[in-house]
Design a protein around this motif. Structure first.
Motif, PDB file in Angstrom:
ATOM      1  N   ASN A  66      18.791 -48.315 -44.533  1.00 15.78           N
ATOM      2  CA  ASN A  66      18.454 -47.034 -43.922  1.00 15.78           C
ATOM      3  C   ASN A  66      19.153 -45.939 -44.736  1.00 15.78           C
ATOM      4  O   ASN A  66      20.350 -45.742 -44.620  1.00 15.78           O
ATOM      5  N   LEU A  68      20.625 -42.607 -46.862  1.00 13.25           N
ATOM      6  CA  LEU A  68      21.455 -41.472 -46.463  1.00 13.25           C
ATOM      7  C   LEU A  68      20.900 -40.172 -47.044  1.00 13.25           C
ATOM      8  O   LEU A  68      20.285 -40.193 -48.114  1.00 13.25           O
ATOM      9  N   ILE A  69      21.131 -39.071 -46.376  1.00 14.66           N
ATOM     10  CA  ILE A  69      20.727 -37.766 -46.915  1.00 14.66           C
ATOM     11  C   ILE A  69      21.871 -37.220 -47.767  1.00 14.66           C
ATOM     12  O   ILE A  69      23.026 -37.250 -47.356  1.00 14.66           O
ATOM     13  N   LEU A 119      15.927 -47.493 -52.225  1.00 21.16           N
ATOM     14  CA  LEU A 119      14.692 -46.789 -52.606  1.00 21.16           C
ATOM     15  C   LEU A 119      14.846 -46.062 -53.940  1.00 21.16           C
ATOM     16  O   LEU A 119      15.958 -45.740 -54.349  1.00 21.16           O
ATOM     17  N   THR A 121      13.693 -43.153 -54.291  1.00 17.26           N
ATOM     18  CA  THR A 121      13.653 -41.735 -53.918  1.00 17.26           C
ATOM     19  C   THR A 121      14.989 -41.351 -53.291  1.00 17.26           C
ATOM     20  O   THR A 121      15.750 -42.205 -52.833  1.00 17.26           O
ATOM     21  N   ALA A 145      25.545 -37.931 -46.295  1.00 19.55           N
ATOM     22  CA  ALA A 145      26.000 -37.833 -44.910  1.00 19.55           C
ATOM     23  C   ALA A 145      24.878 -38.098 -43.924  1.00 19.55           C
ATOM     24  O   ALA A 145      23.995 -37.265 -43.738  1.00 19.55           O
ATOM     25  N   PRO A 146      24.909 -39.240 -43.294  1.00 20.47           N
ATOM     26  CA  PRO A 146      24.037 -39.457 -42.138  1.00 20.47           C
ATOM     27  C   PRO A 146      24.730 -38.843 -40.926  1.00 20.47           C
ATOM     28  O   PRO A 146      25.848 -38.334 -41.041  1.00 20.47           O
ATOM     29  N   SER A 147      24.090 -38.876 -39.781  1.00 21.81           N
ATOM     30  CA  SER A 147      24.730 -38.360 -38.574  1.00 21.81           C
ATOM     31  C   SER A 147      25.992 -39.187 -38.275  1.00 21.81           C
ATOM     32  O   SER A 147      26.017 -40.404 -38.493  1.00 21.81           O
ATOM     33  N   GLU A 184      18.427 -33.371 -35.612  1.00 22.45           N
ATOM     34  CA  GLU A 184      18.487 -33.580 -37.057  1.00 22.45           C
ATOM     35  C   GLU A 184      17.395 -32.805 -37.799  1.00 22.45           C
ATOM     36  O   GLU A 184      16.395 -32.399 -37.219  1.00 22.45           O
ATOM     37  N   ILE A 187      12.303 -33.846 -42.106  1.00 22.52           N
ATOM     38  CA  ILE A 187      12.241 -34.518 -43.414  1.00 22.52           C
ATOM     39  C   ILE A 187      10.825 -34.396 -43.966  1.00 22.52           C
ATOM     40  O   ILE A 187       9.852 -34.730 -43.275  1.00 22.52           O
ATOM     41  N   ARG A 199       9.826 -36.798 -40.505  1.00 17.00           N
ATOM     42  CA  ARG A 199      10.576 -36.664 -39.253  1.00 17.00           C
ATOM     43  C   ARG A 199      10.481 -35.202 -38.826  1.00 17.00           C
ATOM     44  O   ARG A 199      10.794 -34.312 -39.618  1.00 17.00           O
ATOM     45  N   ALA A 233      10.049 -43.101 -43.608  1.00 14.75           N
ATOM     46  CA  ALA A 233      11.486 -42.849 -43.391  1.00 14.75           C
ATOM     47  C   ALA A 233      12.038 -44.062 -42.652  1.00 14.75           C
ATOM     48  O   ALA A 233      11.803 -44.234 -41.466  1.00 14.75           O
ATOM     49  N   PRO A 234      12.755 -44.914 -43.349  1.00 20.61           N
ATOM     50  CA  PRO A 234      13.172 -46.182 -42.746  1.00 20.61           C
ATOM     51  C   PRO A 234      13.921 -45.994 -41.427  1.00 20.61           C
ATOM     52  O   PRO A 234      13.823 -46.843 -40.543  1.00 20.61           O
ATOM     53  N   GLY A 235      14.636 -44.891 -41.300  1.00 19.60           N
ATOM     54  CA  GLY A 235      15.416 -44.671 -40.080  1.00 19.60           C
ATOM     55  C   GLY A 235      14.562 -44.621 -38.837  1.00 19.60           C
ATOM     56  O   GLY A 235      15.036 -44.874 -37.725  1.00 19.60           O
ATOM     57  N   MET A 236      13.270 -44.284 -38.998  1.00 18.55           N
ATOM     58  CA  MET A 236      12.404 -44.147 -37.839  1.00 18.55           C
ATOM     59  C   MET A 236      12.089 -45.506 -37.194  1.00 18.55           C
ATOM     60  O   MET A 236      11.528 -45.579 -36.122  1.00 18.55           O
TER      61      MET A 236
HETATM   62  P1  AMP Z   1      20.371 -39.357 -40.505  1.00 19.24           P
HETATM   63  O1  AMP Z   1      21.162 -38.791 -41.629  1.00 19.24           O
HETATM   64  O2  AMP Z   1      21.153 -40.184 -39.581  1.00 19.24           O
HETATM   65  O3  AMP Z   1      19.579 -38.262 -39.863  1.00 19.24           O
HETATM   66  O4  AMP Z   1      19.332 -40.334 -41.180  1.00 19.24           O
HETATM   67  C1  AMP Z   1      18.717 -39.964 -42.370  1.00 19.24           C
HETATM   68  C2  AMP Z   1      17.302 -40.401 -42.341  1.00 19.24           C
HETATM   69  O5  AMP Z   1      16.664 -39.838 -43.476  1.00 19.24           O
HETATM   70  C3  AMP Z   1      17.128 -41.886 -42.536  1.00 19.24           C
HETATM   71  O6  AMP Z   1      17.175 -42.558 -41.330  1.00 19.24           O
HETATM   72  C4  AMP Z   1      15.767 -42.000 -43.185  1.00 19.24           C
HETATM   73  O7  AMP Z   1      14.785 -42.143 -42.214  1.00 19.24           O
HETATM   74  C5  AMP Z   1      15.607 -40.663 -43.880  1.00 19.24           C
HETATM   75  N1  AMP Z   1      15.680 -40.816 -45.326  1.00 19.24           N
HETATM   76  C6  AMP Z   1      16.770 -40.710 -46.108  1.00 19.24           C
HETATM   77  N2  AMP Z   1      16.466 -40.942 -47.391  1.00 19.24           N
HETATM   78  C7  AMP Z   1      15.154 -41.217 -47.435  1.00 19.24           C
HETATM   79  C8  AMP Z   1      14.242 -41.557 -48.481  1.00 19.24           C
HETATM   80  N3  AMP Z   1      14.636 -41.670 -49.739  1.00 19.24           N
HETATM   81  N4  AMP Z   1      12.955 -41.774 -48.137  1.00 19.24           N
HETATM   82  C9  AMP Z   1      12.555 -41.642 -46.859  1.00 19.24           C
HETATM   83  N5  AMP Z   1      13.367 -41.329 -45.827  1.00 19.24           N
HETATM   84  C10 AMP Z   1      14.654 -41.120 -46.109  1.00 19.24           C
END
Ligand code: AMP
Ligand code: MG
Length: 350
Positions: A66, A68-69, A119, A121, A145-147, A184, A187, A199, A233-236
């Motif tokens: 999953n 990270l941003i 990924l 990307t 930084a993710p949440s 959040e 995206i 997202r 977006a794998p997090g979804m």
């Molecule tokens: P959060 O920072 O907790 O809001 O989670 C970040 C979310 O961004 C992840 O769960 C993914 O769904 C999405 N994300 C981050 N990088 C990518 C990427 N390279 N491609 C698609 N989605 C991404």
């Protein structure tokens, strides 16, 4: 590890800047710092250091596929992170950065796969919060930084939420008070033929359409992810934003909704049932724990309070939570997206 907590005001006094320096040093040395952004609190590490990213996954208990941003403090820092930069990225940055928009772009060689969940990307954002920007600038590296919550729990909108989830597992929490937006970032994927929203967030589809003309919405946003639908977006994919108790959304004509919720809550022990309602309907409930999230007409406040209210329900040990549905218009789209995920798609239409 003892987690250090430093209060920092938005105008960052000289004394407070010493905390930023200390935190930046932690980031450079491979440690973790939670910090406020305008959306939610982030759990930051050096985005270019694979070991930092592994630490982030560990602290959150997050699946390592999953991604990270990556957060930057100036547009020019984007060039090192991406292989190519489409013109629309510049246009979007001009309009929405600093702000709650994350762009997916093709990653450069210096961004480790540990940061992007394997990924090719990378997700990039320039946040609109003085503490976040000072920290990134002072660290001198982009910050992944993710949440800053334990994976699966509601995102943190105060430093206290971060402390509850992560104390003892991270070096520093920079306490910048309650965040501004409370959900959040939006995206947007810019790697395909047409920009795609992965997202929903504060920057809504209309705002993006007005700049880009045509933006698609990843179908996985609105689906329960099962079978062959894989979100980009794998997090979804993961159960997300969820309280411990079982959350049910009741949707429909508002007086039918309040009647239905009143009928349902009485099936449970008063100490274990809760209702998340609005100013307009607050007086219609008098059983169980009743929490008001704000006025129905004030989506900004609803977004701001959503995660704190879900966490309050956990503190009261509520096992069955009912929430009234909201409109999908504007910011309502992002609000309903988070509530539906928190409810695991448990929706009752009346
Ligand atoms: P959060 O920072 O907790 O809001 O989670 C970040 C979310 O961004 C992840 O769960 C993914 O769904 C999405 N994300 C981050 N990088 C990518 C990427 N390279 N491609 C698609 N989605 C991404
Ligand atoms: Mg998250």
């Amino acid at each position: 590890m003892k987690t250090r907590i430093y209060k920092i005001s938005e105008d960052i006094s000289e004394g407070e800047y010493d905390y930023i320096k200390e935190a930046a040093d932690v980031i450079r040395k491979g440690g973790l710092v939670a910090f406020p952004t305008e959306t939610v609190y982030g759990l930051g590490g050096n985005a270019l250091n694979p070991e930092s990213s592994k630490l982030i996954y560990g602290a959150k208990g997050r699946p390592s596929d999953n991604p990270l941003i990556v957060h930057i403090s100036d547009f020019n820092e984007i060039y090192q992170l991406v292989r190519e930069l489409p013109d629309i990225a510049g246009i979007l940055a001009e309009k929405f950065w600093p702000g709650p928009l994350t762009m997916i772009l093709k990653k450069s060689g210096i961004v480790p796969y540990e940061t992007t969940g394997g990924l090719d990307t990378v997700a990039v954002r320039l946040p609109d919060n003085p503490v976040a920007l000072a920290l990134i600038k002072e660290a001198g590296v982009p910050i992944a930084a993710p949440s800053a919550n334990r994976s699966g729990k509601p995102s943190p909108t105060t430093a206290q939420h971060v402390y509850e989830d992560l104390s003892g597992n991270i070096d520093i929490i920079l306490d910048g008070g309650s965040v501004q937006i409370g959900i959040e970032s939006t995206i947007i994927d810019l790697t395909g033929n047409v920009p795609a929203i992965l997202r929903p967030g504060y920057i809504n589809q209309n705002m993006l359409d007005s700049i880009l003309g045509d933006v698609v919405r990843d179908p996985a946003i609105d689906n329960k992810v099962e079978g062959d639908i894989k979100p980009k977006a794998p997090g979804m994919m993961y159960r997300h934003y969820a309280p411990e108790g079982e959350l049910t959304i009741v949707e429909g004509d508002i007086s039918a909704v309040t009647d239905k919720i009143n009928e349902l809550i009485r099936l449970y022990d008063e100490n274990t049932v809760g209702v998340i309602t609005t100013t307009e309907n607050r007086r219609r409930y008098n059983y169980g724990t009743v929490v008001c999230i704000g006025s129905r007409n004030d989506e900004i406040t609803i977004a701001h309070n959503l995660y704190a209210v879900l966490r309050d329900m956990d503190k009261c040990k509520i096992k069955h939570i009912f929430i009234e549905g909201f409109s999908n218009e504007g910011l309502g789209d992002a609000i309903m997206n988070r509530i539906i995920k928190a409810a695991g798609h448990r929706i009752l239409k009346v």
